[in-house]
Design an enzyme around this catalytic site. Sequence first.
Site, mmCIF file in Angstrom:
data_model
loop_
_atom_site.group_PDB
_atom_site.id
_atom_site.type_symbol
_atom_site.label_atom_id
_atom_site.label_comp_id
_atom_site.label_asym_id
_atom_site.label_seq_id
_atom_site.Cartn_x
_atom_site.Cartn_y
_atom_site.Cartn_z
ATOM 1 C CD GLN A 1 0.054 -1.235 3.165
ATOM 2 O OE1 GLN A 1 0.298 -2.171 2.435
ATOM 3 N NE2 GLN A 1 0.030 -1.317 4.489
ATOM 4 C CB CYS B 1 16.685 -61.326 25.000
ATOM 5 S SG CYS B 1 18.111 -60.402 25.595
ATOM 6 C CG HIS C 1 -0.177 -11.152 3.635
ATOM 7 N ND1 HIS C 1 0.069 -9.883 4.108
ATOM 8 C CD2 HIS C 1 -1.138 -11.677 4.440
ATOM 9 C CE1 HIS C 1 -0.714 -9.644 5.156
ATOM 10 N NE2 HIS C 1 -1.456 -10.724 5.365
ATOM 11 N N GLY D 1 12.434 -56.973 20.637
ATOM 12 C CA GLY D 1 11.128 -57.575 20.858
ATOM 13 C C GLY D 1 10.987 -58.858 20.059
ATOM 14 C CG LEU E 1 14.238 -59.443 15.932
ATOM 15 C CD1 LEU E 1 13.955 -59.850 14.495
ATOM 16 C CD2 LEU E 1 13.283 -58.352 16.393
ATOM 17 C CG LEU F 1 -1.755 -44.830 17.757
ATOM 18 C CD1 LEU F 1 -2.735 -45.139 16.640
ATOM 19 C CD2 LEU F 1 -2.492 -44.198 18.934
ATOM 20 C CG ASP G 1 -2.217 -7.167 2.758
ATOM 21 O OD1 ASP G 1 -1.261 -6.867 2.025
ATOM 22 O OD2 ASP G 1 -2.196 -7.018 3.994
#
Length: 855
Positions: A20, A639, A38, A582, A606, A564, A74
């Site tokens: 402006q 393990c 912007h 695991g 494992l 998850l 704008d």
Amino acid sequence: MVLPCSSSPAGLNVLPFCSQFIPMEVIDHPKHGSIIYHPSLLPRHRGASAINWTLIHGDKKGGFTVFWADDGLDTGPILLQRDCDVEPNDTVNTIYKRFLFPEGVKGTVEAVRLIAEGKAPRISQPEEGATYECIQKKDNAKIDWNQSAEALHNWIRGNDKVPGAWAEVEGQKVTFYGSTLVDNGSIAIGQPLQIPGASRAATVTRAGLLLYGNDSKALLVKNLQFEDGKMIAAAQYFASGSSAAVELTEEEKSFAEQMRTVWQSILNNVSQIEDSTDFFKSGAASMDVVRLVEEVKLRASNCQLQNEDVYMNCTFQDFIQMCVRKLRGEDDEEELLVDYVEKNINNMSVKMPHQLFINGEFVDAEGGKTYKTINPTDGTAICDVSLAQISDVDRAVAAAKEAFEEGEWGKMNPRDRGRLIYKLADLMEQHQEELATIEAMDSGAVYTLALKTHVGMSIQTFRYFAGWCDKIQGSTIPINQARPNRNLTFTKKEPIGVCAIVIPWNYPLMMLAWKTAACLAAGNTVVLKPAQVTPLTALKFAELAARAGLPKGVVNILPGSGALVGQRLSDHPDIHKLAFTGSTEIGKHIMKSCAVSNVKKVSLELGGKSPLIIFSDCDMDKAVRMGMSSVFFNKGENCIAAGRLFVEDNIHDHFVKRVVEEVKKMKIGDPLDRATDHGPQNHKAHLDKLVEYCQIGIKEGATLVCGGKQVQRPGFFFEPTVFTDVQDHMYIAVEESFGPIMILSKFKSGEVDNVLRRANATEFGLASGVFTRDISKALYVSEKLNAGTVFVNTYNKTDVASPFGGFKQSGFGKDLGKKTCCCYYVAVVLYSCPVKEMALHKDTFRPLRVEQATS
């Protein structure tokens, strides 16, 4: 910026903000006009303070727009937009640094390309949803206290750092910085501070200033600034301001005089710099702060200052004292806010964090989701633990990535990194009884074993890898072109970046240590998922890591489900290494996910069915003692436990008799009782599996000599069990029990190769063992056994300096030992560059290749 576009020498104006103020003849002059960047999603937040208002309004989405300039504010047609999520504690600085700047550059380049190709759209801005907000200035940034805590937080962070949200406090204008929402509901312990207009008194705590909204919820502010420019930590509001002065060494006195000269050059209107000289009252401005920080870095690279440090220590004496404390590593640590679960147990008060640990803070999971962690000794709930969600994983990974790429950790000298890890080990040692008590309570480990092994070896592991921090190195390589062309090739090792770690429930703290210590030593950052059933020592470790001074984001702990959290870690594109211990089944799934997502580096430890061969010429006392340990150590939840014992037929019955006698002496009971030999199994599902395992063994015809049943008492106790007459085809001869079950088979005297064939007839290859007095036989058998570790006349003897890992479906990659630090090899070739000229010819550095180091 004026850019050529197509054939025009000045084809396009590219402008940041403020169109402006530019005449339309300038806007329209280039062939293609002008485009403007912007920092909001237009038509929302038109105006110069768009980023501020995105935060003030609590928008969940932010972003930027590149639009065609017109004569409005704008309002021109949209060329392109990009959006991002706005995090709850984002500030103008964080959202700009994370998204608006890097993606804005890319977006602007893309816009120019579209224009050059004649494909740039002009989409009229809708009026619906359009907003225009005023420019944020100090006089309109005053806080209105009649709002919710979230609205107050948004107002403060939206005005941080400029112009700064302020309020009248005790007759003076105070500006608030560093706001975060407090969502754990913990009780504030501190001194009240009355603020006019606030719904209730604020509280000055060790963590900062707790403020309250009209909904009684809280936010925490870290820093305060007064009208004279002095900034303090909010926690120090009521402090006298006169902490004990540090006595300077001769070297520190020399540094102080250097800085006095720097102050004199900045404050050239001051005739002499006294200890009481105030930096800002003597005329210093914000650019002088930047210069002062850089001057310190030039003279003391390990003294990392922030601009706030100058504002909070504005007299020369305070400034020098602050610098010296930082140089010594004694600077005041930011107080960690922990919502403990406290229990008086094992003759001590145990304090347990129970929330997620992300970016240096304990926080609730998304949606406040929790689950109960169970004490296997009696089956009762210990406490509620935050249950991480996918968004929590993403936040933790983002924090780890920023800590690695932008934070102090990634820039730290390796020796300083080692110093922090040593400090962490020292803190773990100071808290070893508390850690062992938590481990016993959460996993059922016998306290004395937890103290010696679970915790003791964890401390050793961090100390061992702390010593490797400044010894990780590459090598020089003599190549054919080295002479006469003066070419040099060398390799160096670089940290991988963000490493994910998924650990099991049998050794919660020790498995964390084995994997985390090596990652940190190499300079990586970590996102770790403890087993869902044993999260508490990992969370206590997170607290100690923060107190040791590890920077925010370096360690992140996410209790949650494997389906998850573990899956998201496997899939996440910003993770470049995943370590997992695991089951083989889950390991295969993780390996596939890591390959499909971004071919991330993987190490897997494992399943196992480790064979132990006992020859008739063994030391029987040692064979019985170690044979017991090989199976019943840590309740069989081990393990490398000997999953199957092969005993030479002429000593078989005597060996069984001796073992049963020892089993009957074992005391089963409370793991916190120092006389207990055998505690509860880790959780109910595992106990049920062991009962079923024994039932299958009986059904298939194996002889149950003792045990095989749940102990009739509260909790998850299982009797130490011995099976004999186990044939090679039976289920219990093939499958791992992961419990206190000894599987015994005979082999004929002298049939060494036959028993080796039987011992190797397993899909696993983690560990193995042999007992014999014949050294030639021991060497032969150890060579032929297909396992990552072979124990000879001993068992379960692991050490931090010795690599640990398996073959076949027991996984690949190693824990422990000097080669496990998580690094890439980077090969660099310098062409036609004499060594003495290296510093003058940076363009001669040529990366030849990047390949992962085997470990």
